[in-house]
Motif scaffolding. Sequence first.
Motif, PDB file in Angstrom:
ATOM      1  N   ASP A 402      18.582  -6.410 -37.805  1.00 34.40           N
ATOM      2  CA  ASP A 402      19.687  -6.783 -37.178  1.00 34.40           C
ATOM      3  C   ASP A 402      18.859  -6.595 -35.619  1.00 34.40           C
ATOM      4  O   ASP A 402      19.300  -5.526 -34.996  1.00 34.40           O
ATOM      5  N   THR A 403      18.438  -7.829 -35.036  1.00 33.19           N
ATOM      6  CA  THR A 403      17.993  -7.674 -33.560  1.00 33.19           C
ATOM      7  C   THR A 403      19.006  -8.242 -32.552  1.00 33.19           C
ATOM      8  O   THR A 403      18.717  -8.012 -31.345  1.00 33.19           O
ATOM      9  N   GLY A 404      20.051  -8.783 -33.055  1.00 32.90           N
ATOM     10  CA  GLY A 404      21.129  -9.440 -32.060  1.00 32.90           C
ATOM     11  C   GLY A 404      20.540 -10.867 -31.794  1.00 32.90           C
ATOM     12  O   GLY A 404      21.092 -11.721 -30.903  1.00 32.90           O
ATOM     13  N   ARG A 405      19.454 -11.337 -32.409  1.00 31.59           N
ATOM     14  CA  ARG A 405      18.971 -12.687 -32.231  1.00 31.59           C
ATOM     15  C   ARG A 405      18.943 -13.583 -33.564  1.00 31.59           C
ATOM     16  O   ARG A 405      18.902 -12.897 -34.683  1.00 31.59           O
ATOM     17  N   PRO A 406      18.905 -14.797 -33.566  1.00 31.74           N
ATOM     18  CA  PRO A 406      18.420 -15.386 -34.824  1.00 31.74           C
ATOM     19  C   PRO A 406      17.387 -14.906 -35.577  1.00 31.74           C
ATOM     20  O   PRO A 406      16.244 -14.750 -34.968  1.00 31.74           O
ATOM     21  N   ARG A 407      17.412 -14.531 -37.042  1.00 34.09           N
ATOM     22  CA  ARG A 407      16.307 -14.345 -37.709  1.00 34.09           C
ATOM     23  C   ARG A 407      14.944 -15.124 -37.496  1.00 34.09           C
ATOM     24  O   ARG A 407      15.228 -16.352 -37.347  1.00 34.09           O
ATOM     25  N   LEU A 408      13.933 -14.730 -37.272  1.00 39.94           N
ATOM     26  CA  LEU A 408      12.590 -15.510 -36.868  1.00 39.94           C
ATOM     27  C   LEU A 408      11.352 -15.011 -37.769  1.00 39.94           C
ATOM     28  O   LEU A 408      11.236 -13.855 -37.937  1.00 39.94           O
ATOM     29  N   ALA A 409      10.830 -15.946 -38.311  1.00 39.65           N
ATOM     30  CA  ALA A 409       9.646 -15.656 -39.259  1.00 39.65           C
ATOM     31  C   ALA A 409       8.502 -16.843 -38.931  1.00 39.65           C
ATOM     32  O   ALA A 409       8.763 -17.970 -38.269  1.00 39.65           O
ATOM     33  N   GLY A 410       7.359 -16.422 -39.283  1.00 38.59           N
ATOM     34  CA  GLY A 410       6.107 -17.286 -39.340  1.00 38.59           C
ATOM     35  C   GLY A 410       5.624 -17.313 -40.893  1.00 38.59           C
ATOM     36  O   GLY A 410       5.713 -16.646 -41.597  1.00 38.59           O
ATOM     37  N   VAL A 411       4.896 -18.624 -40.899  1.00 38.28           N
ATOM     38  CA  VAL A 411       4.331 -18.775 -42.063  1.00 38.28           C
ATOM     39  C   VAL A 411       2.859 -19.478 -41.719  1.00 38.28           C
ATOM     40  O   VAL A 411       2.743 -20.495 -41.054  1.00 38.28           O
ATOM     41  N   SER A 412       1.906 -18.782 -42.453  1.00 37.52           N
ATOM     42  CA  SER A 412       0.544 -19.338 -41.997  1.00 37.52           C
ATOM     43  C   SER A 412      -0.190 -19.814 -43.156  1.00 37.52           C
ATOM     44  O   SER A 412       0.165 -19.462 -44.318  1.00 37.52           O
ATOM     45  N   GLY A 415      -6.790 -23.872 -44.657  1.00 33.29           N
ATOM     46  CA  GLY A 415      -7.471 -24.632 -45.496  1.00 33.29           C
ATOM     47  C   GLY A 415      -9.029 -24.310 -45.773  1.00 33.29           C
ATOM     48  O   GLY A 415      -9.488 -23.815 -44.914  1.00 33.29           O
ATOM     49  N   PHE A 416      -9.332 -24.343 -47.062  1.00 34.99           N
ATOM     50  CA  PHE A 416     -10.651 -24.365 -47.553  1.00 34.99           C
ATOM     51  C   PHE A 416     -11.481 -25.431 -46.654  1.00 34.99           C
ATOM     52  O   PHE A 416     -11.237 -26.451 -47.018  1.00 34.99           O
ATOM     53  N   GLY A 417     -12.277 -24.887 -45.737  1.00 36.89           N
ATOM     54  CA  GLY A 417     -13.006 -25.844 -45.000  1.00 36.89           C
ATOM     55  C   GLY A 417     -12.703 -25.643 -43.430  1.00 36.89           C
ATOM     56  O   GLY A 417     -13.385 -26.394 -42.577  1.00 36.89           O
ATOM     57  N   GLY A 418     -11.603 -24.964 -43.262  1.00 33.87           N
ATOM     58  CA  GLY A 418     -11.278 -24.630 -42.049  1.00 33.87           C
ATOM     59  C   GLY A 418     -10.127 -25.361 -41.310  1.00 33.87           C
ATOM     60  O   GLY A 418     -10.028 -25.149 -39.755  1.00 33.87           O
ATOM     61  N   SER A 419      -8.957 -26.030 -41.903  1.00 37.54           N
ATOM     62  CA  SER A 419      -7.937 -26.525 -41.295  1.00 37.54           C
ATOM     63  C   SER A 419      -6.711 -25.825 -41.580  1.00 37.54           C
ATOM     64  O   SER A 419      -6.364 -25.330 -42.516  1.00 37.54           O
ATOM     65  N   ASN A 420      -6.211 -25.308 -40.159  1.00 38.38           N
ATOM     66  CA  ASN A 420      -5.170 -24.152 -40.246  1.00 38.38           C
ATOM     67  C   ASN A 420      -3.850 -24.763 -39.993  1.00 38.38           C
ATOM     68  O   ASN A 420      -3.728 -25.339 -38.927  1.00 38.38           O
ATOM     69  N   VAL A 421      -2.856 -24.023 -40.417  1.00 38.56           N
ATOM     70  CA  VAL A 421      -1.219 -24.247 -39.891  1.00 38.56           C
ATOM     71  C   VAL A 421      -0.696 -23.126 -39.704  1.00 38.56           C
ATOM     72  O   VAL A 421      -0.800 -22.261 -40.621  1.00 38.56           O
ATOM     73  N   HIS A 422       0.111 -23.060 -38.889  1.00 34.53           N
ATOM     74  CA  HIS A 422       1.345 -21.942 -38.632  1.00 34.53           C
ATOM     75  C   HIS A 422       2.449 -22.558 -38.273  1.00 34.53           C
ATOM     76  O   HIS A 422       2.670 -23.397 -37.463  1.00 34.53           O
ATOM     77  N   VAL A 423       3.675 -22.353 -39.115  1.00 34.42           N
ATOM     78  CA  VAL A 423       4.918 -22.908 -38.915  1.00 34.42           C
ATOM     79  C   VAL A 423       5.803 -21.637 -38.510  1.00 34.42           C
ATOM     80  O   VAL A 423       5.887 -20.564 -39.256  1.00 34.42           O
ATOM     81  N   VAL A 424       6.497 -21.966 -37.559  1.00 35.31           N
ATOM     82  CA  VAL A 424       7.705 -20.996 -37.161  1.00 35.31           C
ATOM     83  C   VAL A 424       9.087 -21.514 -37.815  1.00 35.31           C
ATOM     84  O   VAL A 424       9.315 -22.519 -37.151  1.00 35.31           O
ATOM     85  N   LEU A 425       9.774 -20.471 -38.402  1.00 33.90           N
ATOM     86  CA  LEU A 425      11.018 -20.683 -38.990  1.00 33.90           C
ATOM     87  C   LEU A 425      12.066 -19.599 -38.380  1.00 33.90           C
ATOM     88  O   LEU A 425      11.805 -18.530 -38.182  1.00 33.90           O
ATOM     89  N   GLU A 426      13.103 -20.425 -38.140  1.00 33.66           N
ATOM     90  CA  GLU A 426      14.380 -19.800 -37.535  1.00 33.66           C
ATOM     91  C   GLU A 426      15.595 -19.716 -38.645  1.00 33.66           C
ATOM     92  O   GLU A 426      15.756 -20.921 -39.193  1.00 33.66           O
ATOM     93  N   GLN A 427      16.289 -18.628 -38.406  1.00 38.28           N
ATOM     94  CA  GLN A 427      17.458 -18.817 -39.153  1.00 38.28           C
ATOM     95  C   GLN A 427      18.554 -19.779 -38.860  1.00 38.28           C
ATOM     96  O   GLN A 427      18.532 -20.243 -37.596  1.00 38.28           O
ATOM     97  N   ALA A 428      19.169 -20.401 -39.768  1.00 37.11           N
ATOM     98  CA  ALA A 428      20.150 -21.464 -39.568  1.00 37.11           C
ATOM     99  C   ALA A 428      21.423 -21.536 -39.007  1.00 37.11           C
ATOM    100  O   ALA A 428      21.599 -20.007 -38.691  1.00 37.11           O
TER     101      ALA A 428
END
Length: 967
Positions: A402-412, A415-428
Amino acid sequence: MSVRDTGRLAAITGIGCRLPGSINDPVALWDALLAGEAVTRPIPERRWSEMVQRLHPGQRPDRPWTAGVIDDLDDFDAAYFAIAELEAAQMDPQQRMILEVVTEALADAGIAAGSLAGTRTGVWAGSASVDHTGTVFLPGRHIEMGSVSGTSPSILSNRVSYLLGLRGPSMTVDTACSASATALHLARQSLESGEVDTAIVIGTNTMTAPGITAAFASAGVLAPDGVCRPFDPEGQGYVRSEAVVVTVLRRTGDAQDAHDRIYAVLRGSATNSDGHSPAGLYAPNPPAHVDLLRDAYAAAGVAPEHVDYVQCHGTGTKAGDSSEGRALARVLGADRDTPLPIGSVKSVLGHSEGASGLVGAVCTALALHYGRIPPTAAHTELRPTLSRLPLRVPVKTETWPDTGRPRLAGVSSFGFGGSNVHVVLEQAPVPAARDEAVPGRTRLVPVSAPTAERLRLRAEAWSPVVAATDLAGTAATAQHRRDHQAVRAAVVADGTADASAALAALATGRSHPALVGPARVPTHKGPLVWLFCGHGSQHARMAVSAYATEPVFRAAFDDASQALRAHLGRAVWSPGTKIDGFETAQHAIWLTQTAQAALWRSWGYTPDAVLGHSLGEVAAAHAAGALGLDDAARVVAVRSALLARTSGQGGLLVTELPPAQAEAAIAGRSLVVAAYNAPDTTVISGPVDPLRKLAEELERDGVYVRRVAEDVPAHSPAVDDLVPQLADALADVVPREGEPTFYSSVTAEAVAGDRLGADYWARQLRAPVRFTDALAAAVEGEGAVVVELGGRSTLARGASATLATGTSTATIVAAGDTERDDHAALMTQFGMLYTTGHTPVQWPQPFAAPVRLPVTWDRGRHHDSVSIPGLDDVLAEDNPDQEAVITALTRLVAQVLGAEPDQIDPERSLIELGLTSVAVIGLRDAIRAAHPGLAGFGVGALLDPGTSLASVAKLVSEYSSTVAVSG
């Protein structure tokens, strides 16, 4: 950091999945994550046994490889999607599972799939699996159009768009292991830009051939002990896995407005490439990972140090774990007070490659939704290269800090060959409080399916869920968030136990007091007719529950009451008070009917015709627009007051006598036939003594008779003096043209609204009620649905008897009775209307967050070996019987169209039956597959718009006979 309009951010509102360990829904997935145990296992020998033997000896495993395997890979409900079995057999298992999982994800999101047809809904599929192509395009194998479409990666997305009728972007993305995360990134951008309003994002991976697994094992990429240990010193590789996962995205503001369940908000995302990685094409490039994270959090507009948890790519390889961990520590860990929790679901589910990015996003969304961080399995300590960094890997479930902020997470996802993605998700966001309508005690739960058997399966699946779920939420979901298909039933109950029991009865073909139906919606939809009861339909508890629970009913009742009071100069009857005397009964009936009519209209039921019985004609005239509310109230006030003067002078006697016998029975007496209610029912009116004597005689003869309560000798000579008085009192009534059509029980024909002035009501007071003739005129033809309006049913039995003797067909939706709650009676009528195919514009239950009502499948046999039911046996004969061929082809076409065989007319052309050109090609392929000698059977004749199914059967019979002779 930039401030973003959170209402335009994409939100995950629906999840569907097929995952190893028989994980087939988000609830089961969350349970597996909390358990923290790997669901991977040795690949079953039956999966690849023959193909493994073809591998180079050096690639054959000493023992079965470990993987995450979907057990029911080949199961598919082809008929639900109107896909022929032959075509289904040629489809990549990914395509088959995607169709079912998309359907489940939409249901989880509370979106009726049919509501998306024609909308700018987009589909993005991420996949890197090409196994099925290798099993189809083998040397010497016959290739058909079904083979091509069944293996094409583009069809993974396009088949969804086609079957749902979607008009937004539709594409399949392959960036190897980051494919589905890339698809999620693209869908997010499309939603935020306004290009689409709903996005369906798919991640999929299957292993239908051993070659890639063998190559990865040979290269040392796979964990030799079959255990994926992310970030652990013992981690030596990953475990391959199958997966189909689907998310439904909507803009957060739209989802909140629709009261959708929001699992998480996509705060932002970024994608980049490793470029020229120094260690090679397949190796990570650490600087690129750092740049990716910085870009993602800049795009999300949040501080990296505020991230509470990261779902990592985390494959368990030394190079990959080290590069990913160092980048996370550098960007997200620099200004933290405590180590950053990281983990990888691959330890539980395996690495689903092209699907893995979306799998990770879904698992993280569930963690945000439930406020808990799941453990990473098979982890003991951090790799030495990461041990001094501000990172840690939870090995037990933890409560989200409990940080007093909406919960926050990342997803990495890398890709095989070097294509990368990072997604930032937040509590509803916390759902806004809403003003609920006054809750009704009785709920309506509609349930439907394409066929009777599927309806039974659905009812069976829903019954235990409904027993344990809030009934109001269940009703709202079933009403607003499901498609309404051809075979229908409805449950009308005030508690979960009754509702569950009714569904169980439906599943087993039994009746139940809370069950309406089942019935198949007729192909021809006739007119909707409102039938207003007359005197005698009143009872003590009339309108009480509807007035208390339905705001529209209450408002219309109060308006009518005020109008009536203005003409009476005194208070009028209200629900729950005593109905004392004839005049009060007349007022109660009219007020109730007027309020019921307003309620039906609010639900979107607009009649095509109306008719009424005696007093009921006033409410009918108002419903037809012929009388305004004030004029209708005036007619009721004056008419009832005049008739009340005759109280004690006589009454009404209901008899089970046909008209001719009734006329004979009253001959020579001062009695008249006041109403013709049915072929075997007449109402006699007249003075007290003659009426009593007639009743005694008829009872002695065994004839049923009943005196009408609170009655007067209406429609008899006793009212002759009142006729001119009524005409004078109503001289100022101004009738008008209106809709719908008004059928008169005086003239037994349609009467224009502007003719319903003082003269009509004066004549109506004395004339007999020709109900049977008026009803026959109103429902002439087929398929009419007649809804009875009143406190209780007085006309439904007579209406049914009347129609049984004529040529017209109609469904009678009877009003309630004196024993039942009047709101429950209205809901039962609503359910009956629903089963006749009259789907409302507005449902009675307000929108609410979706309840998880199961999607049910009627899966046939496995698709590795398909024969066409009946057709192959029929064509095995030297001279096949043409009728038998027609029967077999009818079954096949019904399967393609998702219909019942008895709905297929073999004399209609293939185009008229609804077969597309592609379906015709499939029909030809099915015919060829049914008999080896028909390999040369062409498609040209079948594509002729005029070719009927019977003509096709004749061609097939002749062709196969010719083949047999020449053979």
